[in-house]
Design a protein around this motif. Structure first.
Motif, PDB file in Angstrom:
ATOM      1  N   HIS A 277       0.842  -1.205   0.000  1.00 52.12           N
ATOM      2  CA  HIS A 277       0.000   0.000   0.000  1.00 52.12           C
ATOM      3  C   HIS A 277       0.877   1.254   0.000  1.00 52.12           C
ATOM      4  O   HIS A 277       0.612   2.206  -0.746  1.00 52.12           O
ATOM      5  N   VAL A 278       1.886   1.249   0.843  1.00 52.39           N
ATOM      6  CA  VAL A 278       2.795   2.398   0.935  1.00 52.39           C
ATOM      7  C   VAL A 278       3.514   2.606  -0.397  1.00 52.39           C
ATOM      8  O   VAL A 278       3.617   3.738  -0.891  1.00 52.39           O
ATOM      9  N   ALA A 279       3.983   1.519  -1.000  1.00 52.76           N
ATOM     10  CA  ALA A 279       4.696   1.619  -2.278  1.00 52.76           C
ATOM     11  C   ALA A 279       3.770   2.098  -3.398  1.00 52.76           C
ATOM     12  O   ALA A 279       4.167   2.924  -4.234  1.00 52.76           O
ATOM     13  N   LEU A 280       2.537   1.597  -3.429  1.00 54.46           N
ATOM     14  CA  LEU A 280       1.585   2.058  -4.439  1.00 54.46           C
ATOM     15  C   LEU A 280       1.255   3.536  -4.231  1.00 54.46           C
ATOM     16  O   LEU A 280       1.150   4.297  -5.204  1.00 54.46           O
ATOM     17  N   GLY A 281       1.107   3.948  -2.984  1.00 54.48           N
ATOM     18  CA  GLY A 281       0.862   5.362  -2.696  1.00 54.48           C
ATOM     19  C   GLY A 281       2.014   6.242  -3.167  1.00 54.48           C
ATOM     20  O   GLY A 281       1.800   7.296  -3.758  1.00 54.48           O
ATOM     21  N   ALA A 282       3.235   5.789  -2.911  1.00 55.93           N
ATOM     22  CA  ALA A 282       4.407   6.539  -3.363  1.00 55.93           C
ATOM     23  C   ALA A 282       4.463   6.593  -4.891  1.00 55.93           C
ATOM     24  O   ALA A 282       4.825   7.615  -5.475  1.00 55.93           O
ATOM     25  N   ALA A 283       4.071   5.499  -5.531  1.00 58.30           N
ATOM     26  CA  ALA A 283       4.056   5.454  -7.001  1.00 58.30           C
ATOM     27  C   ALA A 283       3.032   6.430  -7.573  1.00 58.30           C
ATOM     28  O   ALA A 283       3.285   7.106  -8.565  1.00 58.30           O
ATOM     29  N   VAL A 284       1.871   6.489  -6.930  1.00 56.52           N
ATOM     30  CA  VAL A 284       0.840   7.440  -7.357  1.00 56.52           C
ATOM     31  C   VAL A 284       1.382   8.863  -7.249  1.00 56.52           C
ATOM     32  O   VAL A 284       1.280   9.657  -8.185  1.00 56.52           O
ATOM     33  N   THR A 285       1.990   9.172  -6.121  1.00 59.57           N
ATOM     34  CA  THR A 285       2.531  10.519  -5.882  1.00 59.57           C
ATOM     35  C   THR A 285       3.632  10.862  -6.884  1.00 59.57           C
ATOM     36  O   THR A 285       3.695  11.979  -7.388  1.00 59.57           O
ATOM     37  N   ALA A 286       4.480   9.881  -7.204  1.00 61.87           N
ATOM     38  CA  ALA A 286       5.606  10.110  -8.115  1.00 61.87           C
ATOM     39  C   ALA A 286       5.204  10.043  -9.585  1.00 61.87           C
ATOM     40  O   ALA A 286       5.979  10.427 -10.460  1.00 61.87           O
ATOM     41  N   GLY A 287       4.014   9.534  -9.855  1.00 57.43           N
ATOM     42  CA  GLY A 287       3.584   9.377 -11.247  1.00 57.43           C
ATOM     43  C   GLY A 287       4.195   8.160 -11.926  1.00 57.43           C
ATOM     44  O   GLY A 287       4.285   8.103 -13.151  1.00 57.43           O
ATOM     45  N   ASP A 288       4.618   7.185 -11.133  1.00 59.61           N
ATOM     46  CA  ASP A 288       5.196   5.973 -11.700  1.00 59.61           C
ATOM     47  C   ASP A 288       4.122   5.110 -12.360  1.00 59.61           C
ATOM     48  O   ASP A 288       2.926   5.245 -12.077  1.00 59.61           O
ATOM     49  N   ARG A 289       4.548   4.215 -13.202  1.00 57.18           N
ATOM     50  CA  ARG A 289       3.652   3.286 -13.888  1.00 57.18           C
ATOM     51  C   ARG A 289       3.347   2.128 -12.948  1.00 57.18           C
ATOM     52  O   ARG A 289       4.253   1.555 -12.334  1.00 57.18           O
ATOM     53  N   ILE A 290       2.077   1.768 -12.847  1.00 57.13           N
ATOM     54  CA  ILE A 290       1.632   0.666 -12.000  1.00 57.13           C
ATOM     55  C   ILE A 290       0.942  -0.352 -12.889  1.00 57.13           C
ATOM     56  O   ILE A 290       0.047  -0.002 -13.662  1.00 57.13           O
ATOM     57  N   VAL A 291       1.375  -1.618 -12.780  1.00 61.86           N
ATOM     58  CA  VAL A 291       0.816  -2.678 -13.616  1.00 61.86           C
ATOM     59  C   VAL A 291       0.356  -3.833 -12.737  1.00 61.86           C
ATOM     60  O   VAL A 291       1.107  -4.326 -11.896  1.00 61.86           O
ATOM     61  N   LEU A 292      -0.879  -4.244 -12.946  1.00 60.99           N
ATOM     62  CA  LEU A 292      -1.443  -5.410 -12.276  1.00 60.99           C
ATOM     63  C   LEU A 292      -1.491  -6.549 -13.282  1.00 60.99           C
ATOM     64  O   LEU A 292      -2.048  -6.399 -14.368  1.00 60.99           O
ATOM     65  N   SER A 293      -0.873  -7.678 -12.914  1.00 60.51           N
ATOM     66  CA  SER A 293      -0.847  -8.855 -13.791  1.00 60.51           C
ATOM     67  C   SER A 293      -1.526 -10.021 -13.098  1.00 60.51           C
ATOM     68  O   SER A 293      -1.277 -10.261 -11.906  1.00 60.51           O
ATOM     69  N   PHE A 294      -2.344 -10.740 -13.822  1.00 57.55           N
ATOM     70  CA  PHE A 294      -2.938 -11.969 -13.323  1.00 57.55           C
ATOM     71  C   PHE A 294      -2.100 -13.112 -13.879  1.00 57.55           C
ATOM     72  O   PHE A 294      -2.056 -13.330 -15.080  1.00 57.55           O
ATOM     73  N   LEU A 295      -1.391 -13.798 -12.971  1.00 54.56           N
ATOM     74  CA  LEU A 295      -0.363 -14.747 -13.387  1.00 54.56           C
ATOM     75  C   LEU A 295      -0.909 -16.124 -13.727  1.00 54.56           C
ATOM     76  O   LEU A 295      -0.479 -16.744 -14.701  1.00 54.56           O
ATOM     77  N   CYS A 296      -1.816 -16.639 -12.889  1.00 55.46           N
ATOM     78  CA  CYS A 296      -2.374 -17.966 -13.151  1.00 55.46           C
ATOM     79  C   CYS A 296      -3.624 -18.180 -12.319  1.00 55.46           C
ATOM     80  O   CYS A 296      -3.830 -17.499 -11.313  1.00 55.46           O
ATOM     81  N   ASN A 297      -4.430 -19.122 -12.748  1.00 55.36           N
ATOM     82  CA  ASN A 297      -5.565 -19.557 -11.935  1.00 55.36           C
ATOM     83  C   ASN A 297      -5.122 -20.682 -11.022  1.00 55.36           C
ATOM     84  O   ASN A 297      -4.113 -21.344 -11.273  1.00 55.36           O
ATOM     85  N   VAL A 298      -5.892 -20.872  -9.975  1.00 60.47           N
ATOM     86  CA  VAL A 298      -5.656 -21.962  -9.044  1.00 60.47           C
ATOM     87  C   VAL A 298      -6.881 -22.868  -9.117  1.00 60.47           C
ATOM     88  O   VAL A 298      -8.006 -22.427  -8.851  1.00 60.47           O
ATOM     89  N   ALA A 299      -6.641 -24.109  -9.497  1.00 61.08           N
ATOM     90  CA  ALA A 299      -7.745 -25.057  -9.690  1.00 61.08           C
ATOM     91  C   ALA A 299      -8.278 -25.563  -8.353  1.00 61.08           C
ATOM     92  O   ALA A 299      -7.579 -25.540  -7.340  1.00 61.08           O
TER      93      ALA A 299
END
Length: 138
Positions: A93-115
């Protein structure tokens, strides 16, 4: 300068979402089923990876899509994490907040499903080992 939560929400409504992020496409993942996901924070100037978090979601992509944004908005507005744990925002949360403030790129990836029948915790640990996250407690 500290903003009131109402004023902060007004700014969000005026300027759009507070936490912009991309979703990396993965046609092999069914977002309605349990899955493993990763947040990547990429420096806006250098393109270097600044942080990575790997997590699991039993209910599909809804929690990572919505709850992280909610927590970041609350944190940036000076609100509590939870009533019983007011200062318990996690490193992601802290890192995402800092990224928002800095204007950094944020990427959410869905890696795999769990059966059904697979151990989601074991699979998450495997992805944590293979993806070298910097924001997970190991």
């Amino acid at each position: 300068m500290s903003l009131s939560y109402a004023k902060f929400l007004a700014i969000i409504k005026t300027k759009g979402e507070v936490m912009h992020f991309e979703i990396a496409e993965n046609s092999k993942v069914d977002e309605s089923k349990p899955l493993i996901y990763a947040w990547d924070i990429i420096d806006r100037e250098t393109g270097e990876l600044k942080g990575r978090y790997v997590g699991k979601a039993m209910g599909g992509s809804g929690r990572p899509r919505k709850q992280y944004r909610r927590n970041v908005v609350r944190m940036l507005a000076g609100k509590r994490y939870r009533l019983a744990k007011p200062d318990a925002f996690r490193a992601i949360h802290v890192a995402l907040g800092a990224a928002v403030t800095a204007g950094d790129r944020i990427v959410l990836s869905f890696l795999c499903n769990v059966a059904d029948g697979e151990d989601i915790n074991k699979i998450e640990r495997s992805y944590i080992q293979s993806h070298a996250p910097t924001l997970n407690r190991i």
